[in-house]
Scaffold this motif. Structure first.
Motif, PDB file in Angstrom:
ATOM      1  N   LYS A  49      -9.645 -11.794  -3.693  1.00  0.00           N
ATOM      2  CA  LYS A  49      -8.677 -10.751  -3.974  1.00  0.00           C
ATOM      3  C   LYS A  49      -9.004  -9.527  -2.430  1.00  0.00           C
ATOM      4  CE  LYS A  49     -10.153  -9.952  -8.218  1.00  0.00           C
ATOM      5  NZ  LYS A  49     -10.384  -9.196  -9.653  1.00  0.00           N
ATOM      6  N   ALA A  50      -9.564  -9.559  -1.724  1.00  0.00           N
ATOM      7  CA  ALA A  50      -9.597  -8.847  -0.600  1.00  0.00           C
ATOM      8  C   ALA A  50      -8.589  -9.560   0.759  1.00  0.00           C
ATOM      9  CB  ALA A  50     -10.984  -9.006   0.242  1.00  0.00           C
ATOM     10  N   ALA A  51      -8.331 -11.423   0.385  1.00  0.00           N
ATOM     11  CA  ALA A  51      -7.511 -11.395   2.051  1.00  0.00           C
ATOM     12  C   ALA A  51      -6.132 -11.745   0.728  1.00  0.00           C
ATOM     13  CB  ALA A  51      -7.847 -12.769   1.617  1.00  0.00           C
ATOM     14  N   ASP A  52      -5.996 -11.514  -0.527  1.00  0.00           N
ATOM     15  CA  ASP A  52      -4.711 -11.565  -0.607  1.00  0.00           C
ATOM     16  C   ASP A  52      -4.032  -9.858  -0.398  1.00  0.00           C
ATOM     17  OD1 ASP A  52      -4.909 -13.825  -2.070  1.00  0.00           O
ATOM     18  OD2 ASP A  52      -5.188 -12.756  -3.832  1.00  0.00           O
ATOM     19  N   ASN A  90      -4.433  -1.598  -6.455  1.00  0.00           N
ATOM     20  CA  ASN A  90      -5.233  -2.578  -6.306  1.00  0.00           C
ATOM     21  C   ASN A  90      -5.855  -2.916  -4.369  1.00  0.00           C
ATOM     22  OD1 ASN A  90      -6.418  -4.456  -8.286  1.00  0.00           O
ATOM     23  ND2 ASN A  90      -5.003  -5.466  -8.518  1.00  0.00           N
ATOM     24  N   LEU A  91      -4.108  -2.472  -4.295  1.00  0.00           N
ATOM     25  CA  LEU A  91      -4.029  -2.197  -2.668  1.00  0.00           C
ATOM     26  C   LEU A  91      -4.566  -0.871  -2.252  1.00  0.00           C
ATOM     27  CD1 LEU A  91      -0.528  -4.307  -1.848  1.00  0.00           C
ATOM     28  CD2 LEU A  91      -2.427  -4.394  -1.066  1.00  0.00           C
ATOM     29  N   SER A  92      -4.141   0.114  -3.056  1.00  0.00           N
ATOM     30  CA  SER A  92      -4.775   1.462  -2.373  1.00  0.00           C
ATOM     31  C   SER A  92      -6.551   2.184  -2.969  1.00  0.00           C
ATOM     32  CB  SER A  92      -4.369   2.493  -4.103  1.00  0.00           C
ATOM     33  OG  SER A  92      -2.610   2.292  -3.393  1.00  0.00           O
ATOM     34  N   LYS A  93      -7.264   0.514  -3.205  1.00  0.00           N
ATOM     35  CA  LYS A  93      -8.602   1.398  -3.721  1.00  0.00           C
ATOM     36  C   LYS A  93      -9.667   0.865  -2.070  1.00  0.00           C
ATOM     37  CE  LYS A  93      -9.002  -0.611  -8.652  1.00  0.00           C
ATOM     38  NZ  LYS A  93      -9.205  -1.926  -9.311  1.00  0.00           N
ATOM     39  N   VAL A  94      -8.994   0.352  -0.876  1.00  0.00           N
ATOM     40  CA  VAL A  94      -9.025   0.306  -0.129  1.00  0.00           C
ATOM     41  C   VAL A  94      -9.681   1.715   0.213  1.00  0.00           C
ATOM     42  CG1 VAL A  94      -7.254   0.427   1.242  1.00  0.00           C
ATOM     43  CG2 VAL A  94      -9.512  -0.778   1.954  1.00  0.00           C
ATOM     44  N   TYR A  95      -9.112   2.215   0.011  1.00  0.00           N
ATOM     45  CA  TYR A  95      -8.851   4.410   0.746  1.00  0.00           C
ATOM     46  C   TYR A  95      -9.633   5.014  -0.191  1.00  0.00           C
ATOM     47  CZ  TYR A  95      -4.284   3.005   2.412  1.00  0.00           C
ATOM     48  OH  TYR A  95      -3.872   2.218   3.578  1.00  0.00           O
ATOM     49  N   ILE A  96     -10.850   4.667  -0.643  1.00  0.00           N
ATOM     50  CA  ILE A  96     -11.880   5.160  -1.953  1.00  0.00           C
ATOM     51  C   ILE A  96     -13.059   5.740  -0.918  1.00  0.00           C
ATOM     52  CG2 ILE A  96     -12.817   5.198  -3.483  1.00  0.00           C
ATOM     53  CD1 ILE A  96     -10.692   3.784  -4.803  1.00  0.00           C
ATOM     54  N   HIS A  97     -13.121   4.665  -0.800  1.00  0.00           N
ATOM     55  CA  HIS A  97     -14.964   4.315   0.731  1.00  0.00           C
ATOM     56  C   HIS A  97     -16.251   4.444  -0.562  1.00  0.00           C
ATOM     57  CE1 HIS A  97     -11.976   3.330   4.076  1.00  0.00           C
ATOM     58  NE2 HIS A  97     -11.391   4.879   4.315  1.00  0.00           N
ATOM     59  N   GLU A 117      11.402  -4.782  -3.128  1.00  0.00           N
ATOM     60  CA  GLU A 117       9.552  -4.412  -3.783  1.00  0.00           C
ATOM     61  C   GLU A 117       9.171  -3.987  -3.005  1.00  0.00           C
ATOM     62  OE1 GLU A 117       6.269  -7.888  -5.035  1.00  0.00           O
ATOM     63  OE2 GLU A 117       7.950  -8.569  -4.514  1.00  0.00           O
ATOM     64  N   ASN A 118       9.222  -4.094  -2.076  1.00  0.00           N
ATOM     65  CA  ASN A 118       7.623  -3.941  -1.219  1.00  0.00           C
ATOM     66  C   ASN A 118       8.375  -2.210  -0.070  1.00  0.00           C
ATOM     67  OD1 ASN A 118       6.881  -5.947   0.349  1.00  0.00           O
ATOM     68  ND2 ASN A 118       8.236  -7.032   1.028  1.00  0.00           N
ATOM     69  N   LYS A 119       8.687  -1.428   0.238  1.00  0.00           N
ATOM     70  CA  LYS A 119       9.942  -0.446  -0.105  1.00  0.00           C
ATOM     71  C   LYS A 119       8.924   0.934  -1.246  1.00  0.00           C
ATOM     72  CE  LYS A 119      12.924  -0.287   2.859  1.00  0.00           C
ATOM     73  NZ  LYS A 119      13.111  -1.462   3.706  1.00  0.00           N
ATOM     74  N   PHE A 120       9.129  -0.339  -2.460  1.00  0.00           N
ATOM     75  CA  PHE A 120       8.363   0.732  -3.588  1.00  0.00           C
ATOM     76  C   PHE A 120       7.023   0.763  -3.242  1.00  0.00           C
ATOM     77  CE2 PHE A 120       8.108   1.656  -8.029  1.00  0.00           C
ATOM     78  CZ  PHE A 120       8.625   2.372  -8.502  1.00  0.00           C
ATOM     79  N   LEU A 121       6.384  -0.302  -3.465  1.00  0.00           N
ATOM     80  CA  LEU A 121       4.785  -0.972  -3.234  1.00  0.00           C
ATOM     81  C   LEU A 121       4.007   0.578  -2.044  1.00  0.00           C
ATOM     82  CD1 LEU A 121       4.330  -4.296  -3.615  1.00  0.00           C
ATOM     83  CD2 LEU A 121       3.862  -3.075  -4.995  1.00  0.00           C
ATOM     84  N   ALA A 122       5.422   0.490  -0.849  1.00  0.00           N
ATOM     85  CA  ALA A 122       4.310   1.273  -0.141  1.00  0.00           C
ATOM     86  C   ALA A 122       4.898   2.332  -0.335  1.00  0.00           C
ATOM     87  CB  ALA A 122       5.540   1.156   0.689  1.00  0.00           C
ATOM     88  N   CYS A 123       5.684   3.388  -1.585  1.00  0.00           N
ATOM     89  CA  CYS A 123       5.709   4.618  -1.746  1.00  0.00           C
ATOM     90  C   CYS A 123       5.065   5.008  -2.668  1.00  0.00           C
ATOM     91  CB  CYS A 123       6.641   4.723  -2.154  1.00  0.00           C
ATOM     92  SG  CYS A 123       8.491   4.503  -1.047  1.00  0.00           S
ATOM     93  N   ILE A 124       4.725   4.035  -3.813  1.00  0.00           N
ATOM     94  CA  ILE A 124       3.182   4.209  -4.531  1.00  0.00           C
ATOM     95  C   ILE A 124       2.223   4.480  -3.522  1.00  0.00           C
ATOM     96  CG2 ILE A 124       2.086   3.353  -7.212  1.00  0.00           C
ATOM     97  CD1 ILE A 124       4.769   4.664  -7.082  1.00  0.00           C
ATOM     98  N   ILE A 125       2.132   3.541  -3.724  1.00  0.00           N
ATOM     99  CA  ILE A 125       0.476   3.241  -1.893  1.00  0.00           C
ATOM    100  C   ILE A 125       0.452   4.985  -1.645  1.00  0.00           C
ATOM    101  CG2 ILE A 125      -0.558   2.122  -0.521  1.00  0.00           C
ATOM    102  CD1 ILE A 125       0.458  -0.919  -1.146  1.00  0.00           C
TER     103      ILE A 125
END
Length: 225
Positions: A49-52, A90-97, A117-125
């Motif tokens: 999951k981390a690699a993905d 999933n991509l944002s959880k790394v910021y929780i520390h 897709e990528n621009k939309f994901l970037a906004c949500i993240i």
């Protein structure tokens, strides 16, 4: 001082090229790790999951860097809202520390939207990351989606530090930031990217109890299986 647009563009291209070269190393090593796990018969979902997540982040970064060469380019496709939000979480959880933050997904509706897709994901993240940073130590982030009259309303709220009345008026302005190391471009870019795709981003409310951002976007299909 007068800035030469052509020189600035050329410098941006060079910088983008060098960054992409370095970022691609992350993608290569993720593939190497996956192959070694498979070769050695090791099943580790956390590493996979981390690699993905790293590879998805690399893809988003690369698409952002491409914009330095071709500003305003979009590659729209039909995407499921729930899938996009789940990926963003999933991509944002790394910021929780080491914070004690729970991200609660309470999506009520699902549908297809036509977006990059990528621009939309970037906004949500970016919105989730801001919510995490607003919470000092312990709190929760709630993400919801409701479809009303063929329009999806996606809300991202948190119970962290509120945005002052003065800051609420300029929060989407280019260069505005309350962070010591902030660029003041995050929300500005998010709003512009969403507007260019027929969507809208607004600050719905910010009180001591809740700060909530809302995205509204047309839905092309509902009741999908």
């Amino acid at each position: 001082m007068t800035i030469n647009p052509e020189l600035l563009q050329e410098q941006s291209r060079c910088i983008a090229h060098e960054i992409r070269n370095q970022v691609s190393i992350c993608d290569v090593y993720c593939e190497i790790i996956k192959k070694h796990l498979e070769k050695d018969g090791i099943k580790n979902e956390s590493i996979k999951k981390a690699a993905d997540c790293i590879q998805k982040s690399v893809k988003i970064i690369n698409n952002s860097l491409i914009e330095l060469k071709s500003a305003g380019s979009y590659s729209p496709q039909n995407c499921r809202i729930n899938s996009l939000i789940e990926q963003s979480i999933n991509l944002s959880k790394v910021y929780i520390h080491d914070k004690k933050i729970e991200i609660i997904n309470v999506l009520k509706d699902d549908g297809l939207i036509n977006i990059d897709e990528n621009k939309f994901l970037a906004c949500i993240i970016n919105l989730i990351k801001n919510a995490i940073e607003a919470i000092e130590n312990k709190g929760e982030i709630i993400i919801n989606c409701e479809i009303k009259n063929s329009t999806a309303e996606i809300t991202i709220s948190n119970n962290g530090k509120p945005i002052s009345q003065a800051e609420q008026k300029t929060i989407f302005n280019e260069g505005f930031t309350t962070k010591k190391t902030g660029s003041g471009l995050g929300l500005y870019i998010c709003k512009n990217n969403l507007n260019a795709q027929g969507a809208n981003l607004e600050l719905a409310q910010s009180t001591p109890k809740k700060t909530e951002f809302k995205i509204t976007i047309p839905v092309i299909q509902t009741n999908i299986e």
